[in-house]
Write a protein that holds these residues in place. Structure first.
Motif, short mmCIF file in Angstrom:
data_model
loop_
_atom_site.label_atom_id
_atom_site.label_comp_id
_atom_site.label_asym_id
_atom_site.label_seq_id
_atom_site.Cartn_x
_atom_site.Cartn_y
_atom_site.Cartn_z
N UNK A 63 0.79 -1.24 0.00
CA UNK A 63 0.00 0.00 0.00
C UNK A 63 0.82 1.28 0.00
N UNK A 64 2.04 1.23 0.56
CA UNK A 64 2.87 2.43 0.59
C UNK A 64 4.11 2.31 -0.30
N UNK A 65 4.30 1.16 -0.92
CA UNK A 65 5.49 0.88 -1.76
C UNK A 65 6.78 0.94 -0.96
N UNK A 66 6.67 0.79 0.34
CA UNK A 66 7.82 0.72 1.24
C UNK A 66 7.58 -0.44 2.21
N UNK A 67 8.39 -1.48 2.12
CA UNK A 67 8.16 -2.67 2.92
C UNK A 67 9.32 -2.92 3.87
N UNK A 68 9.00 -3.38 5.07
CA UNK A 68 10.04 -3.76 6.01
C UNK A 68 10.55 -5.16 5.66
N UNK A 69 11.70 -5.50 6.23
CA UNK A 69 12.25 -6.83 6.02
C UNK A 69 11.28 -7.89 6.55
N UNK A 70 10.62 -7.61 7.67
CA UNK A 70 9.67 -8.57 8.23
C UNK A 70 8.48 -8.78 7.29
N UNK A 73 5.83 -12.14 3.01
CA UNK A 73 5.24 -12.20 1.67
C UNK A 73 6.00 -13.10 0.70
N UNK A 74 7.32 -13.13 0.83
CA UNK A 74 8.16 -13.84 -0.14
C UNK A 74 8.50 -15.23 0.40
N UNK A 75 8.30 -16.28 -0.38
CA UNK A 75 8.52 -17.65 0.10
C UNK A 75 9.99 -18.04 0.14
N UNK A 76 10.79 -17.25 0.83
CA UNK A 76 12.21 -17.53 1.02
C UNK A 76 12.58 -17.18 2.46
N UNK A 77 13.71 -17.71 2.94
CA UNK A 77 14.09 -17.40 4.31
C UNK A 77 14.68 -15.98 4.40
N UNK A 78 14.78 -15.51 5.60
CA UNK A 78 15.17 -14.11 5.85
C UNK A 78 16.56 -13.79 5.29
N UNK A 79 17.51 -14.69 5.47
CA UNK A 79 18.87 -14.42 5.01
C UNK A 79 18.92 -14.33 3.48
N UNK A 83 19.96 -11.06 1.35
CA UNK A 83 21.01 -11.13 0.34
C UNK A 83 20.55 -10.51 -0.98
N UNK A 84 19.32 -10.79 -1.39
CA UNK A 84 18.84 -10.26 -2.66
C UNK A 84 18.45 -8.79 -2.56
N UNK A 85 18.06 -8.33 -1.41
CA UNK A 85 17.86 -6.89 -1.22
C UNK A 85 19.19 -6.16 -1.41
N UNK A 86 20.25 -6.74 -0.89
CA UNK A 86 21.57 -6.15 -1.08
C UNK A 86 21.95 -6.11 -2.56
N UNK A 87 21.61 -7.16 -3.29
CA UNK A 87 21.90 -7.19 -4.72
C UNK A 87 21.08 -6.13 -5.46
#
Length: 212
Positions: free
Chosen positions: A53-60, A65-71, A75-79
């Motif tokens: 809704x705000x186009x700004x999402x926290x890591x949590x 939402x994304x079917x992957x683990x936190x690490x 890693x892909x946020x860093x990429x």
């Protein structure tokens, strides 16, 4: 990272194109950008933020939402940040309560231009509808409603949802109907990776498959 991002169409701070310098052919830059954006985890992260809704999402929120683990998500946020597609925005106001988040991931101006070029933005209304009809835990709902920094004006303008036409409305209805029938995916699968030996004809559409 700060809230500072580059102007629309330009990498952050006027830096070189993250997908190749002047010695790289435009078609090769297109191929690299397409492959980068359609990597499964990054693709889901992009869809999650486009539907927020705000186009700004926290890591949590992204972990929810994304079917992957936190690490893996981190890693892909860093990429995505390395390629200047996304950036970590920090809220510096005084309106937050204890345990409320202050760091959020969102698109840069360059990232928005790239996503528009590859036709991602056309499905923002559908992705938003999916998230509006998603069950949220108390924690995720608290994160979603937390105060946030403002996005750059060109980013927020580009992400404004236009009036939904009949075709988009039909896509939204079909997508929600699939979920009601037991569909277990929040987002669609990434497009098939392009054939590296196939060149795009001049003036042809960008090589991004339909999301739905």
């Amino acid at each position: 990272m700060s809230n500072s991002v580059g102007g629309a169409g330009n990498p952050v701070g006027g830096e070189a194109d993250p997908f190749g310098g002047d010695d790289v052919m435009p078609i090769e830059k297109q191929r690299r950008a397409h492959q980068f954006l359609t990597q499964e985890t990054r693709y889901h992260i992009i869809q999650a933020v486009l539907g927020h809704p705000t186009y700004l999402a926290t890591l949590d929120e992204l972990e929810y939402l994304v079917p992957k683990n936190r690490s893996t998500i981190r890693e892909h946020l860093d990429r995505l940040a390395e390629k200047q597609v996304m950036v970590k925005y920090k809220y510096r106001g005084d309106e937050t309560e204890r345990n409320e988040p202050r760091e959020f991931w969102g698109f840069t101006s360059y990232g928005i231009t790239l996503l528009e070029e590859y036709s991602y933005l056309r499905y923002v209304p559908v992705l938003r509808a999916l998230q509006e009809n998603l069950y949220l835990t108390e924690k995720i709902e608290r994160h979603q409603n937390a105060p946030r920094p403002e996005l750059p004006e060109d980013v927020s303008e580009a992400l404004k949802i236009p009036e939904v036409d009949d075709e988009t409305e039909a896509i939204i209805d079909d997508t929600l109907a699939v979920r009601e029938r037991g569909g277990d995916r929040l987002f669609d699968a990434p497009p098939i990776e392009p054939d590296e030996d196939v060149e795009t004809e001049p003036g042809a559409d960008r090589p991004l498959d339909e999301l739905f």
